[in-house]
Design an enzyme around this catalytic site. Sequence first.
Site, PDB file in Angstrom:
ATOM      1  CB  THR A  69      -1.209   6.148  -2.378  1.00 13.53           C
ATOM      2  OG1 THR A  69      -1.250   4.726  -2.242  1.00 13.53           O
ATOM      3  CG2 THR A  69      -2.300   6.742  -1.528  1.00 13.53           C
ATOM      4  CB  THR A  70       1.410   3.050  -5.873  1.00 14.75           C
ATOM      5  OG1 THR A  70       1.303   2.445  -4.588  1.00 14.75           O
ATOM      6  CG2 THR A  70       2.713   2.640  -6.508  1.00 14.75           C
ATOM      7  CG  ASP A 110      -1.806   1.196   1.310  1.00 13.85           C
ATOM      8  OD1 ASP A 110      -2.716   1.280   0.478  1.00 13.85           O
ATOM      9  OD2 ASP A 110      -1.583   2.069   2.170  1.00 13.85           O
ATOM     10  CG  ASP A 135      -6.642   0.922  -0.086  1.00 11.75           C
ATOM     11  OD1 ASP A 135      -6.627   1.923   0.643  1.00 11.75           O
ATOM     12  OD2 ASP A 135      -5.612   0.347  -0.476  1.00 11.75           O
TER      13      ASP A 135
END
Length: 545
Positions: A99-100, A66, A395
């Site tokens: 986010t990545t 994550d 998520d």
Amino acid sequence: MPNGQGGYQPIFILSEGTRRQRGHEAQESNIQAAKTIGEAVRSTLGPRGMDKMLVDSLGDVIITNDGATIMDEMDIEHPAAKMIAEVAKTQEDEVGDGTTTAVVLAAKLLEEAGELLDQSIHPTVIASGYGMAAAKAQEFLNDMAVSISIDDEEQLKQVAKTAMTGKKVEANVPVLAGLAVKAVKQVAEETEEGYEVDLDNISIEKQVGEGVDNTFMVTGIILDKERVHPGMPKSVENAKIALINAAMEVKETESDSEIRVSSPEELQKFLDQEENEFREMVAKIKEIGANVVICQKGIDDMAQHFLSKEGIFAIRRAKKSDMKKLARATGGKIITDIEDMTIDDLGKAGLVEERKISGENMIFVEECENPKAVSVLVRGGTEHIVEEAKRSFEDAVSVVAKSIESGKIVAGGGATEVELSMKISDYADSIGGKEALAVRAFANAVESIARSLAENAGLDTIDTIVELRAKHEEDGAVYGLDAHDGEVKDMMSEGVVEPLLVKTQAVSSGSEAAVMVLRIDDVIASKGNEVGEGGGPEGMPGGMY
């Protein structure tokens, strides 16, 4: 200033020990730091992404892929790297997923900018081009989006599954996706503009034990508490719940005062007075029909005794946030004065019960009628698994909520990025000047997301991107990469879909962070915060380790 011998005396503005990087050196250092951060998380992208093991100073271990957790747990020193890490926090706060993608995009934008700087293109020209490209990207993304309704449960489940694919809980995705949709639909509230979902109303608890498939939702609230007295019933059906934000204890005097007792009779009288106060308090609770008391503050031993005698189930020191959720779930009101409490203030639940889950006592307030707050208890065989399952479920809940709120979704699997990259490249051809080079660099950075997906799946990136582009040129805007078998497929048909907001926010926050870093041409570090060669603290390349 002349020093009397015809020379000039130096003027010291910065204190001794301050380190300064200027111009190209500062830009190179910042870009290198951003690249290092991007490389750290790039391998976690997509369903075939790898995990990271993060060990803190106490030796505690977190295993995750994550992006937000990785950024949060990494001990980052370099100031520019910290700015890129903030992109992950913004993305997590706003959308809860992607986010990545946002971090990789910001890092790649800076890497592309570095190449343009080497061609003597001014940073403000690059920043201007990036701003133009980002604004146009938002338009293109909105045009690509497809509508989704709160009633389209199957499509919402696909959104949740896409967010969780590639996590350690992949085998349990169907169960968790179904729970995520159920939980979000339960707490969603209809407004004039559409639906609103306050994720604070979905309480996610975790308990080690059993498997992830044993995760379940209750139409009510789970409290990590136990009843205050063993003589109280363990379960109460048709519960009438008093939510009390007042101490069920002897009131202390307002100021420092002294009570003088001159005889045993006077002491007994004083104790009897206290006892009567508790009797009256419990009698009032009993009179209005409450059979469960949840108190935000303390409950005196004497009060516990009287509550137990009346068969009333009681919990003390409940968290303020839990009290608010209980009010939304049970329909009760939080009261601050027991004397003024009426039957209309009581909440209702079909069952309030204390259960032992993996050796820990927990209180279940469930079977509430149309609750606007619910709880999910995430299970897992080990601490690491249950933690990752909780993160994955959070998520999933976030992306389902954002899909319902915006009513828009886009294709996943790199399809949206490839289409967006091609559209921005075409846009670059329509504008003149050096900005066009920056716009094209922006397109390359966006396409790098699809490249990373292919690379993490063990595929030839060049062949994959060529095949994807060919499909998109044939008007196949929803074609993306199935990382499991390496085939290019229609992502909408395959159910690989994401909320539009994941993409728009990633483009927005990623480009803004890149532009902010790019415009820095002078880094002045005070003594003790030196920025060394290679972008990290003195002797630490990349500022991460």
